[in-house]
Design a protein around this motif. Structure first.
Motif: not given
Length: 292
Positions: A240-241, A197-201, A191-194
Motif C-alpha cells: 500500500i505504501y 501511514h504516519q510516514r506518508s503524512k 508490517s506496521n501499517f499505521s
C-alpha cells in the motif's frame, strides 16, 4: 492450546464461580442504576464523582458516565478551584485513563476523555516548564503515547491520538523528528501499517514546506520500501505504501524501474499475492505516462 494441560474444576468450584459472577453483575447493575439516577437528578456532589470513578473502572465503555463526569468537572469542580488545583484534578484523570488504557487500549470513550482533559488544562506556571501547565502536560502526553506504542506498535487508536497531540500541542517537535520516529517503528516491524501511514503524512508536510527535496526523498523511500518488500513480499502494508509512492513519483523512468524490480521479486517469489497486482498497476501507469 496444544501442550497446555486443561484444569478440571469440581462442580463446587464451578458453582462458586457462578455465584461470584452473579454477585459482581448484581453489584454493577446496582451501581449503574445509582449513577444514572444521580445524573438525572443533576447530582454534582463529590460522592457522585467518586461513584463515576468506580463505575468507569468496571465498565470504561459507558460513554454516558464519561459525559456525566465531564459535566461535574465543568459545573462543580472547576469553578471552586484555582488553576493549580484544576491542573491536579485533570492530571488525576489522565492517570485514571492511562490505567484503564493498559487494560482496554481500544476503547474510544477512554481516548476521548483523555483528549478532553488535555483541552481543559489551564494556563499557568509549572515548576518544570516555564511555558505553563499546558505545555508541560502536552510534552508528557507525547511521552505517554510513545510508551503505549512501545507496548503495541500497531494500535491505530494510539497512532491517531499521536497525530492529534502533534497537531495540537503548543510547541510540537519538528516534523523531521517524527519522520525518524516512523523509521524506527517501521524498521522494528515492516508490517506496521499505521507507521507507514504516519510516514506518508509527515513526508507530505515536509515536501509542502520545502524541508525535504521531494524527488530525492522519494528515491530514498523507494529504497526503504524495497527492503521491506523483499523481507516480506506478502505484507499488505508495504505494498500500500509502495502504491502511494508510485502515485507521488509518477514519472516514466521511475515507473519502469519499479516494474523491473517487481518482476525480479516475482521471479524469486512467484506466489506473492501482492506483487503481481502491483506490477499490473505500475504497467498501466507507465503506459499512461508514456502516452502523456
Amino acid at each position: 492450546m496444544h501442550g497446555v494441560k486443561r484444569v478440571q474444576y469440581s462442580q463446587a468450584a464451578l458453582e462458586a464461580k457462578k455465584q461470584r459472577d452473579h454477585d459482581k453483575l448484581k453489584a454493577y447493575l446496582a451501581l449503574s442504576d445509582d449513577v444514572i439516577a444521580r445524573k438525572k437528578s443533576h447530582d454534582m456532589s463529590n460522592e457522585a464523582f467518586e461513584l463515576t470513578t468506580r463505575l468507569l473502572r468496571m465498565n470504561p465503555e459507558f460513554y454516558t458516565v464519561w459525559n456525566y463526569r465531564r459535566d461535574m468537572f465543568i459545573e462543580s469542580l472547576f469553578p471552586q478551584r484555582s488553576p493549580s488545583e484544576v491542573n491536579e484534578l485533570l492530571s488525576d484523570d489522565l492517570s485514571l485513563t492511562f490505567e484503564l488504557l493498559k487494560q482496554h487500549p481500544k476503547v474510544y470513550g477512554i481516548w476521548n476523555h483523555r483528549r478532553w482533559c488535555l483541552e481543559h488544562i489551564p494556563d499557568g506556571p509549572s515548576p518544570d516548564d516555564v511555558n505553563g501547565y499546558r505545555n508541560s502536560t502536552w510534552n508528557k502526553e507525547l511521552f505517554v503515547v510513545e510508551k503505549m506504542l512501545d507496548a503495541d506498535a500497531r494500535n491505530f487508536h494510539a497512532w491517531n491520538y499521536r497525530r492529534y497531540i502533534l497537531a495540537t500541542m503548543p510547541f510540537p517537535p519538528p516534523p523531521k523528528s517524527e519522520l525518524a520516529y516512523t523509521t524506527r517503528k517501521i524498521e522494528a516491524n515492516f508490517s506496521n501499517f499505521s507507521a507507514w501511514h504516519q510516514r506518508s503524512k509527515v513526508l507530505t508536510t515536509l515536501w509542502e514546506t520545502g524541508e525535504l527535496d521531494r524527488v530525492k526523498s522519494i528515491e530514498e523511500e523507494f529504497e526503504l520500501v524495497r527492503n521491506a518488500m523483499y523481507t516480506d513480499p506478502d505484507d499488505q502494508s508495504v505494498w500500500i505504501y509502495h502504491a502511494w509512492l508510485i502515485g507521488n513519483g509518477n514519472y516514466a523512468a521511475r515507473l519502469q524501474f519499479e516494474i523491473t524490480s517487481i518482476q525480479e521479486l516475482l521471479d524469486e517469489q512467484p506466489d506473492s499475492k501482492f506483487s503481481s497486482p502491483l506490477q499490473a498497476t505500475a504497467d498501466r501507469e507507465a503506459c499512461g505516462e508514456s502516452r502523456g
